[in-house]
Design a protein around this motif. Structure first.
Motif, PDB file in Angstrom:
ATOM      1  N   HIS A   1      -7.491   2.386  -0.574  1.00 15.65           N
ATOM      2  CA  HIS A   1      -8.494   1.343  -0.794  1.00 15.65           C
ATOM      3  C   HIS A   1      -7.973   0.373  -1.844  1.00 15.65           C
ATOM      4  CE1 HIS A   1     -11.466   3.791   1.389  1.00 15.65           C
ATOM      5  NE2 HIS A   1     -10.720   4.771   0.925  1.00 15.65           N
ATOM      6  N   THR A   2      -8.115  -0.916  -1.574  1.00 21.78           N
ATOM      7  CA  THR A   2      -7.678  -1.923  -2.543  1.00 21.78           C
ATOM      8  C   THR A   2      -8.900  -2.630  -3.120  1.00 21.78           C
ATOM      9  OG1 THR A   2      -7.445  -3.610  -0.836  1.00 21.78           O
ATOM     10  CG2 THR A   2      -5.481  -2.324  -1.356  1.00 21.78           C
ATOM     11  N   TYR A   3      -8.720  -3.182  -4.300  1.00 23.50           N
ATOM     12  CA  TYR A   3      -9.770  -3.958  -4.961  1.00 23.50           C
ATOM     13  C   TYR A   3      -9.103  -4.961  -5.892  1.00 23.50           C
ATOM     14  CZ  TYR A   3      -8.914  -1.108  -9.120  1.00 23.50           C
ATOM     15  OH  TYR A   3      -8.315  -0.513 -10.197  1.00 23.50           O
TER      16      TYR A   3
ATOM     17  N   TYR B   1     -12.087   9.055  -5.790  1.00 24.33           N
ATOM     18  CA  TYR B   1     -11.015   8.059  -5.813  1.00 24.33           C
ATOM     19  C   TYR B   1     -10.131   8.315  -7.029  1.00 24.33           C
ATOM     20  CZ  TYR B   1     -13.817   5.290  -2.542  1.00 24.33           C
ATOM     21  OH  TYR B   1     -14.523   4.841  -1.457  1.00 24.33           O
TER      22      TYR B   1
ATOM     23  N   THR C   1      -7.247   8.311   2.201  1.00 21.69           N
ATOM     24  CA  THR C   1      -7.348   6.927   2.641  1.00 21.69           C
ATOM     25  C   THR C   1      -6.999   6.039   1.457  1.00 21.69           C
ATOM     26  OG1 THR C   1      -9.721   6.920   2.165  1.00 21.69           O
ATOM     27  CG2 THR C   1      -9.061   7.375   4.444  1.00 21.69           C
TER      28      THR C   1
ATOM     29  N   LYS D   1       0.833  -1.205   0.000  1.00 19.59           N
ATOM     30  CA  LYS D   1       0.000   0.000   0.000  1.00 19.59           C
ATOM     31  C   LYS D   1       0.867   1.254   0.000  1.00 19.59           C
ATOM     32  CE  LYS D   1      -4.051  -2.065   2.084  1.00 19.59           C
ATOM     33  NZ  LYS D   1      -4.986  -2.045   3.207  1.00 19.59           N
TER      34      LYS D   1
ATOM     35  N   LEU E   1     -15.217  -1.233  -6.035  1.00 16.27           N
ATOM     36  CA  LEU E   1     -15.221  -0.427  -4.813  1.00 16.27           C
ATOM     37  C   LEU E   1     -16.641  -0.132  -4.327  1.00 16.27           C
ATOM     38  CD1 LEU E   1     -12.433   2.084  -5.878  1.00 16.27           C
ATOM     39  CD2 LEU E   1     -12.266   0.474  -3.971  1.00 16.27           C
TER      40      LEU E   1
ATOM     41  N   ARG F   1      -8.437   7.869  -1.775  1.00 15.18           N
ATOM     42  CA  ARG F   1      -9.649   8.685  -1.725  1.00 15.18           C
ATOM     43  C   ARG F   1      -9.317   9.982  -0.995  1.00 15.18           C
ATOM     44  NH1 ARG F   1     -14.928   6.825   1.568  1.00 15.18           N
ATOM     45  NH2 ARG F   1     -13.570   7.504   3.249  1.00 15.18           N
TER      46      ARG F   1
ATOM     47  N   GLU G   1     -18.663   2.006  -5.783  1.00 11.09           N
ATOM     48  CA  GLU G   1     -18.831   3.453  -5.949  1.00 11.09           C
ATOM     49  C   GLU G   1     -19.439   3.786  -7.302  1.00 11.09           C
ATOM     50  OE1 GLU G   1     -18.551   6.165  -4.218  1.00 11.09           O
ATOM     51  OE2 GLU G   1     -17.618   5.373  -2.419  1.00 11.09           O
TER      52      GLU G   1
END
Length: 159
Positions: free
Chosen positions: A21-23, A127, A19, A3, A40, A138, A42
């Motif tokens: 965010h992983t996917y 994002y 922040t 990350k 995500l 984000r 979104e």
């Protein structure tokens, strides 16, 4: 997956609030940005894609909602140029130091002038690619503009 990327290091060095965010990145997805939004959970207009283009032969970075296409005419105009075209993937990778599908506007090897679709400003948080496939950051769109000294303008095609 790490990350920590050049993009997240850039954001930390600048004191940005963000922040990570992983996917699950799908390399076979038709539209990588749309796939990221779906993964995500979104709306696509809140997940921005980072594109590299050339305006009068000079590299520029373009950030637009993942469900929209860039108007080359509008892009050229924003940078005071006559013409614009998308950069070839291999050239974009060389210029940014990131792989396609993982290109972030933050921490590029050689920072390019950046333009952001002004419609992104209507969202509290958006994002953006965090510098690696399957990694998004984000943050507030106004912070993105400030961190990159970006031009905010209408950039997407009207179609």
């Amino acid at each position: 997956m790490s990350k920590t990327t050049r993009a997240t290091l850039f954001l930390k060095q600048k004191g940005a609030q963000f922040t990570v965010h992983t996917y699950d990145y799908d390399p076979d997805a038709d539209k990588v940005g749309i796939q990221a939004a779906e993964a995500l959970g979104e709306r696509p207009e809140r997940v921005l894609k980072t594109l590299m283009a050339l305006v009068d032969g000079k590299p520029v970075c373009v950030v637009v909602p993942s469900d929209r296409e860039v108007s080359m005419k509008k892009l050229a105009a924003v940078f005071g140029g006559k013409s614009a075209q998308m950069m070839k993937p291999a050239d974009a990778e060389r210029a940014t130091g990131y792989v396609v599908g993982g290109i972030s506007p933050f921490g590029q090897k050689k920072a390019a002038p950046t333009a952001i679709e002004e419609a992104a400003l209507v969202h509290d948080l958006v994002y953006l690619n965090g510098g690696q496939r399957g990694l998004q950051v984000r943050l507030r769109p106004s912070d993105i503009a400030g961190l990159l000294d970006a031009k905010m303008a209408p950039l997407v095609s009207d179609e």
